[in-house]
Design a protein around this motif. Structure first.
Motif: not given
Length: 456
Positions: A13-18, A162-170, A172-180
């Motif tokens: 997901l991280l690579v695809t988003t990037g 975008m670069l400032l938001i990238a860690p926050l996005l990562a 969020i993706i990790w929390l979404a994966v864990r929840r899923g």
């Protein structure tokens, strides 16, 4: 992390988003650059035509006209204010006027439209308007470095957030994966808490749709394991019962032989002991053969097996048993084939087929082995089987009404197990002339053009 499903999904997901993010940035850069080029080219054209019309009216000084197209720099208005430089040349080649900061060297040598030229090490994009009636040529130029800086700063303004938001996005993706992945974690926890004998099905109603196929497959596996364990328990119970009977008889006959003074009674008891030992020995051997057949994989050792030498070594003891009855074991010359399959499974199947035929053969009977199409046929001259028992003959410990004394009810079940592992089957039928015909079909049976095996 990459060794886990969560880690792989997170990275995917991280690579695809990037990739999507970078693709969008590239598209914005290209489209922004094209739009900036179009707007600034339109500005050049408008400024050059305006200066040309002012010169034609002859109501304004040349330097003043050039200054209108490119006003003086005002630092307070930003770094992009000084974009344009204007030059007014006579058709004879003299410089009539120019804006502040415009180079003294001619911006372009073309006479009309757009062109690019390097002046004092800088690349300029210039629009020229030539007016023969007034005898002047107006050149309005734009420094391309300023254009490139404008585009870069616009893209940089997009990338920085975008670069400032990238860690926050990562995160969020990790929390979404864990929840899923929680349903899968709950499934793993449920399986981990089960006892070894907990083979009841897993509940599938509360599972998410993606997990239901896994739960269904696990339930199928649990069902097969439960069936195999029940089958094994039943097998062991039958085996214990079958062993208990001859062992009890052995003990009884041994007591009779040791306590009786009558030679005839002792002789009869010893004969019964020999029969019981034969039956027990055969039962133990077939139990071991069943275990071996279940343990062997059909994919192991799939080299072609020559039947002729195999049968010669395999059936020597059965030939001797039949000879004691005055009978003959005949291996037909048609069996000069090659069976491409697992040698151990082929041996177990053929040995038990022939042993069963020999056990049911009458005095002076003949057992024949021959090839029939893609199958091996074993025929005897025994009593055959009732039609209602043919379908059950390959069940474990099924002996039928006309069973022999030394039979254990395992021989044909071993043949069926071996045939199934080889991808074939076993078919039983009564012969019109009397006796039983067992047809062992093996898909890998191939005909070899070689010398025939000698008949016995």
């Amino acid at each position: 992390m990459t060794g886990s499903l969560k880690g792989r999904l997170f990275l995917l997901l991280l690579v695809t988003t990037g990739v999507v993010w970078l693709s969008a940035t590239a598209w914005i850069y290209v489209s922004t650059r094209a739009e900036v080029e179009r707007v600034l080219d339109a500005r050049l054209m408008e400024a050059a035509r305006m200066v040309s019309s002012l010169v034609q009216s002859q109501d304004i000084d040349m330097d003043a006209a050039a200054q209108i197209a490119a006003p003086a720099v005002d630092a307070a208005r930003g770094p992009y204010e000084r974009h344009l430089s204007c030059q007014i040349w006579s058709l004879s080649g003299s410089l009539l006027g120019r804006s502040d900061g415009a180079p003294a060297e001619r911006l372009s040598n073309h006479t009309d439209g757009f062109a690019e030229r390097i002046v004092d090490g800088e690349t300029w994009r210039v629009y020229a308007v030539r007016d023969p009636s007034s005898g002047v040529e107006v050149l309005v130029g734009d420094n391309l470095e300023m254009r490139a800086r404008l585009v870069r700063d616009m893209v940089k303004g997009l990338l920085l957030p975008m670069l400032l938001i990238a860690p926050l996005l990562a995160g969020i993706i990790w929390l979404a994966v864990r929840r899923g992945m929680r349903p899968l974690d709950r499934l793993a926890a449920t399986l981990g808490e089960r006892e070894a004998d907990g083979l009841h099905p897993l509940p599938s109603e509360a599972s998410v749709s993606e997990i239901r196929p896994v739960v269904a497959s696990l339930n199928g596996l649990l069902e097969r394991v439960a069936w195999a364990r029940d089958h094994e328990r039943q097998f062991l119970a039958y085996a214990a019962h079958e062993l208990r009977t001859p062992l009890s008889g052995l003990k009884t006959q041994a007591q009779i032989a040791t306590r009786s003074d009558d030679a005839a009674i002792r002789s009869a008891a010893l004969a019964q002991i020999v029969t019981a030992v034969d039956r027990t020995s055969r039962l133990v051997r077939q139990l071991l053969a069943t275990a071996e057949a279940e343990a062997v994989s059909a994919e192991d050792d799939r080299s072609p097996v020559p039947l002729a030498p195999l049968l010669h070594d395999l059936l020597g003891d059965q030939r001797a048993r039949l000879a004691e009855k005055g009978g003959h074991l005949v291996v037909d010359a048609s069996l000069h084939d090659i069976v491409a399959g697992n040698q151990r499974l082929v041996c177990l199947a053929l040995r038990n087929l022939v042993e069963n035929a020999v056990s049911h053969s009458p005095q002076g009977g003949t057992v024949v082995l021959r090839r029939s199409g893609a199958a091996i046929l074993v025929e005897d001259e025994g009593p055959g089987m009732p039609d209602d028992e043919l379908a059950r003959a390959t069940e474990r410990f099924f002996r039928g009404r006309d069973h022999v004394a030394v039979g254990s009810g395992l021989g044909l079940s071993i043949v069926k197990l071996c045939a199934e592992k080889l991808g074939g089957n076993i078919e039983l039928s009564n012969r019109a002339s009397g006796g039983l015909a067992a047809r062992l079909t093996i898909p890998d049976l191939q005909v070899r053009e070689a010398q025939a095996c000698q008949s016995s």
